[in-house]
Design a protein around this motif. Structure first.
Motif, PDB file in Angstrom:
ATOM      1  N   UNK A  51       0.820  -1.213   0.000  1.00  0.00           N
ATOM      2  CA  UNK A  51       0.000   0.000   0.000  1.00  0.00           C
ATOM      3  C   UNK A  51       0.851   1.260   0.000  1.00  0.00           C
ATOM      4  N   UNK A  52       1.880   1.272   0.835  1.00  0.00           N
ATOM      5  CA  UNK A  52       2.790   2.417   0.907  1.00  0.00           C
ATOM      6  C   UNK A  52       3.570   2.550  -0.390  1.00  0.00           C
ATOM      7  N   UNK A  53       3.976   1.419  -0.943  1.00  0.00           N
ATOM      8  CA  UNK A  53       4.718   1.403  -2.198  1.00  0.00           C
ATOM      9  C   UNK A  53       3.881   2.015  -3.320  1.00  0.00           C
ATOM     10  N   UNK A  54       2.613   1.605  -3.401  1.00  0.00           N
ATOM     11  CA  UNK A  54       1.711   2.140  -4.423  1.00  0.00           C
ATOM     12  C   UNK A  54       1.502   3.637  -4.238  1.00  0.00           C
ATOM     13  N   UNK A  55       1.272   4.033  -2.985  1.00  0.00           N
ATOM     14  CA  UNK A  55       1.022   5.436  -2.693  1.00  0.00           C
ATOM     15  C   UNK A  55       2.238   6.291  -3.048  1.00  0.00           C
ATOM     16  N   UNK A  56       3.422   5.844  -2.631  1.00  0.00           N
ATOM     17  CA  UNK A  56       4.646   6.589  -2.938  1.00  0.00           C
ATOM     18  C   UNK A  56       4.861   6.665  -4.445  1.00  0.00           C
ATOM     19  N   UNK A  57       4.571   5.572  -5.134  1.00  0.00           N
ATOM     20  CA  UNK A  57       4.704   5.549  -6.588  1.00  0.00           C
ATOM     21  C   UNK A  57       3.841   6.612  -7.237  1.00  0.00           C
ATOM     22  N   UNK A  58       2.604   6.697  -6.810  1.00  0.00           N
ATOM     23  CA  UNK A  58       1.670   7.685  -7.368  1.00  0.00           C
ATOM     24  C   UNK A  58       2.129   9.110  -7.076  1.00  0.00           C
ATOM     25  N   UNK A  59       2.502   9.351  -5.827  1.00  0.00           N
ATOM     26  CA  UNK A  59       2.948  10.685  -5.417  1.00  0.00           C
ATOM     27  C   UNK A  59       4.163  11.128  -6.232  1.00  0.00           C
ATOM     28  N   UNK A  60       5.142  10.234  -6.347  1.00  0.00           N
ATOM     29  CA  UNK A  60       6.393  10.589  -7.006  1.00  0.00           C
ATOM     30  C   UNK A  60       6.235  10.717  -8.520  1.00  0.00           C
ATOM     31  N   UNK A  61       5.399   9.856  -9.113  1.00  0.00           N
ATOM     32  CA  UNK A  61       5.153   9.979 -10.547  1.00  0.00           C
ATOM     33  C   UNK A  61       4.425  11.283 -10.827  1.00  0.00           C
ATOM     34  N   UNK A  62       3.518  11.627  -9.919  1.00  0.00           N
ATOM     35  CA  UNK A  62       2.775  12.874 -10.008  1.00  0.00           C
ATOM     36  C   UNK A  62       3.717  14.072  -9.972  1.00  0.00           C
ATOM     37  N   UNK A  66       4.384  14.022   5.525  1.00  0.00           N
ATOM     38  CA  UNK A  66       3.681  15.002   4.718  1.00  0.00           C
ATOM     39  C   UNK A  66       4.169  14.837   3.281  1.00  0.00           C
ATOM     40  N   UNK A  67       3.240  14.655   2.363  1.00  0.00           N
ATOM     41  CA  UNK A  67       3.571  14.405   0.958  1.00  0.00           C
ATOM     42  C   UNK A  67       4.434  15.517   0.356  1.00  0.00           C
ATOM     43  N   UNK A  68       4.055  16.757   0.606  1.00  0.00           N
ATOM     44  CA  UNK A  68       4.816  17.882   0.047  1.00  0.00           C
ATOM     45  C   UNK A  68       6.224  17.947   0.607  1.00  0.00           C
ATOM     46  N   UNK A  69       6.324  17.646   1.886  1.00  0.00           N
ATOM     47  CA  UNK A  69       7.616  17.628   2.560  1.00  0.00           C
ATOM     48  C   UNK A  69       8.515  16.564   1.927  1.00  0.00           C
ATOM     49  N   UNK A  70       7.934  15.405   1.678  1.00  0.00           N
ATOM     50  CA  UNK A  70       8.672  14.299   1.060  1.00  0.00           C
ATOM     51  C   UNK A  70       9.193  14.697  -0.318  1.00  0.00           C
ATOM     52  N   UNK A  71       8.310  15.218  -1.150  1.00  0.00           N
ATOM     53  CA  UNK A  71       8.691  15.610  -2.511  1.00  0.00           C
ATOM     54  C   UNK A  71       9.755  16.716  -2.488  1.00  0.00           C
ATOM     55  N   UNK A  72       9.569  17.695  -1.608  1.00  0.00           N
ATOM     56  CA  UNK A  72      10.540  18.785  -1.476  1.00  0.00           C
ATOM     57  C   UNK A  72      11.906  18.262  -1.070  1.00  0.00           C
ATOM     58  N   UNK A  73      11.911  17.337  -0.109  1.00  0.00           N
ATOM     59  CA  UNK A  73      13.166  16.760   0.355  1.00  0.00           C
ATOM     60  C   UNK A  73      13.878  16.010  -0.765  1.00  0.00           C
TER      61      UNK A  73
END
Length: 120
Positions: free
Chosen positions: A14-25, A107-114
């Protein structure tokens, strides 16, 4: 400009799928992997720009993976961001040689920013 590639390793699908979507986005190419034993082979083959690594995984834990990566001349400079729900996670990640640490839930934005910060 070609997309940066991120190898995401987490034993939770579930986390893998979610991270995949966030990062591809966010415009990244994502290589999802549930089994930490496959990481070295994947890094060798796909040459990701960054690794997002869960700390607690069966068989081979994130800190063991990271220590091995840091001992290899080809991967010792590879940015590795460790993610974990563990309170000790930050300390363990730092000792293993992590580039950065992100606590779960994150936090999704925090992750992407990092991630962007370590890729620029």
């Amino acid at each position: 400009m070609t997309n940066k590639t991120i190898l995401v390793c987490d034993d939770n699908e579930g986390i893998l799928d979610m991270l995949g979507l966030i990062l591809e986005d966010a415009g990244f190419d994502v290589i999802p992997e549930q089994n930490s034993l496959n990481i070295y082979n994947l890094i060798e083959k796909k040459q990701p720009d960054l690794v997002l690594l869960d700390l607690w995984m069966p068989v081979l834990s994130g800190d063991q993976v990271l220590k091995t990566l840091r001992q290899n001349a080809r991967t010792k400079e590879l940015p590795v961001i460790v993610i974990s729900a563990s309170t000790e996670g930050n300390k363990i990640a730092a000792e293993a040689g992590a580039t950065a640490f992100i606590a779960k839930p994150f936090d999704v934005n925090d992750l992407v920013t990092k991630i962007q910060g370590h890729l620029s």
